[in-house]
Motif scaffolding. Structure first.
Motif, PDB file in Angstrom:
ATOM      1  N   ASP A  34       0.829  -1.214   0.000  1.00 56.82           N
ATOM      2  CA  ASP A  34       0.000   0.000   0.000  1.00 56.82           C
ATOM      3  C   ASP A  34       0.862   1.262   0.000  1.00 56.82           C
ATOM      4  O   ASP A  34       0.601   2.210  -0.755  1.00 56.82           O
ATOM      5  CB  ASP A  34      -0.917   0.011   1.225  1.00 56.82           C
ATOM      6  CG  ASP A  34      -2.091  -0.948   1.081  1.00 56.82           C
ATOM      7  OD1 ASP A  34      -2.434  -1.291  -0.066  1.00 56.82           O
ATOM      8  OD2 ASP A  34      -2.654  -1.358   2.113  1.00 56.82           O
ATOM      9  N   LYS A  35       1.890   1.281   0.834  1.00 61.73           N
ATOM     10  CA  LYS A  35       2.744   2.467   0.925  1.00 61.73           C
ATOM     11  C   LYS A  35       3.590   2.635  -0.339  1.00 61.73           C
ATOM     12  O   LYS A  35       3.775   3.760  -0.821  1.00 61.73           O
ATOM     13  CB  LYS A  35       3.643   2.376   2.158  1.00 61.73           C
ATOM     14  CG  LYS A  35       2.889   2.539   3.475  1.00 61.73           C
ATOM     15  CD  LYS A  35       3.832   2.465   4.667  1.00 61.73           C
ATOM     16  CE  LYS A  35       3.088   2.719   5.966  1.00 61.73           C
ATOM     17  NZ  LYS A  35       3.987   2.609   7.150  1.00 61.73           N
ATOM     18  N   GLU A  39       1.506   4.102  -3.019  1.00 63.34           N
ATOM     19  CA  GLU A  39       1.241   5.527  -2.828  1.00 63.34           C
ATOM     20  C   GLU A  39       2.441   6.385  -3.216  1.00 63.34           C
ATOM     21  O   GLU A  39       2.294   7.371  -3.964  1.00 63.34           O
ATOM     22  CB  GLU A  39       0.866   5.784  -1.369  1.00 63.34           C
ATOM     23  CG  GLU A  39       0.552   7.238  -1.056  1.00 63.34           C
ATOM     24  CD  GLU A  39       0.191   7.451   0.390  1.00 63.34           C
ATOM     25  OE1 GLU A  39       0.048   8.627   0.801  1.00 63.34           O
ATOM     26  OE2 GLU A  39       0.060   6.455   1.138  1.00 63.34           O
ATOM     27  N   SER A  53      -1.090  -2.178  -4.850  1.00 59.80           N
ATOM     28  CA  SER A  53      -2.030  -2.585  -3.796  1.00 59.80           C
ATOM     29  C   SER A  53      -2.903  -3.739  -4.259  1.00 59.80           C
ATOM     30  O   SER A  53      -3.295  -4.604  -3.459  1.00 59.80           O
ATOM     31  CB  SER A  53      -2.911  -1.405  -3.384  1.00 59.80           C
ATOM     32  OG  SER A  53      -2.157  -0.415  -2.716  1.00 59.80           O
TER      33      SER A  53
END
Length: 271
Positions: free
Chosen positions: A58-59, A62, A71
């Motif tokens: 997820d990070k 981003e 993701s």
């Protein structure tokens, strides 16, 4: 990694992470700093040697501007996190309309709490690493989803009395495990029975633990785990023998109601 399927998934994910990192003009150490992981971890993930956690994906998604593409790989990575034999067994459990298990050394995996499973894996020799233990515990807990299926199978268990008394993980872990057995035993599609140690004259389970899975199309499979080996019994004659033995074991064990009372009694003794 233990199998080619999981290795292929992790290599593909690693290549995608590297591609998006480089497209963002970032070095491995810069990506690591941005998402809270070390350069060595980023390098290992990109080479397919380490399994990225959902938070990592997820990070990374981003900060690299991947637009959800990294993701989206979480589900594939999660499946690859589990050993192949666990994935294969989970597929059969998803197909089963009825399952039965006889356990004589420890609480059956589908009934274990995370703490109990953690303690059990920590006992293995040669010793597992912390990452391996975490992976195996997560895999075992994921299989408990069978209790939440929309079309719930009938699941029966026969536990030897000694498995209720062996303090794996210590007294508090055992207490929580016994409480969990009582809770799971209240489910309408689950039956838990106890085989008392004093069943010394008639006992059909002396050949060891095993499982039975009855699939939707009528086929019955057996599953055996012995030391370093896991074996699926597909021969109809062998599966029939296991089915016969399991029926005898259930008839020799305490009834479900008696078993619930027995577990409560043991729990009280552990207070």
């Amino acid at each position: 990694m233990e199998d080619e399927e999981a290795e292929a998934v992790l290599r593909a994910v690693g290549r995608q992470i590297k591609m998006w990192r480089e497209a963002a003009g970032m070095r491995q150490t810069e990506l690591g700093d941005a998402i809270g992981y070390g350069e060595e971890m980023v390098s290992s993930v990109e080479r397919g040697r380490r399994i990225p956690k959902p938070d990592f994906l997820d990070k990374a998604d981003e900060v690299t501007g991947a637009g959800g593409k990294l993701s989206a790989m979480k589900e594939d990575v999660e499946r690859a996190r589990y050993p192949k034999n666990v994935r294969d067994l989970a597929k059969l459990e998803d197909e089963a309309i009825e399952m039965g298990a006889y356990s004589n050394h420890h609480i059956h995996g589908l009934l274990q709490t995370p703490e109990y499973a953690q303690a059990l894996y920590a006992m293995r020799r040669p010793a597992y690493s912390e990452d391996e233990i975490d992976r195996l515990v997560a895999a075992r807990m994921a299989r408990k989803a069978v209790f939440d299926r929309a079309s719930r199978p009938l699941i029966t268990f026969v536990q030897e009395e000694v498995t209720l008394r062996r303090p794996i993980g210590g007294t508090m872990v055992l207490r929580k495990q016994l409480e969990h057995l009582l809770e799971i035993g209240q489910l309408r599609n689950v039956i838990i029975q106890v085989m008392p140690t004093d069943r010394d004259e008639e006992h059909a389970g002396m050949a060891g633990p095993f499982r039975l899975l009855k699939l939707q199309k009528g086929k019955t499979l057996g599953h055996l785990e012995v030391q370093l080996h896991s074996r699926l019994v597909s021969d109809p004659r062998e599966a029939q023998i296991l089915e016969m033995r399991y029926g005898m074991i259930r008839s020799q064990a305490l009834s479900p109601r008696e078993s619930q009372a027995f577990i409560k009694k043991v729990l009280g003794e552990e207070t």
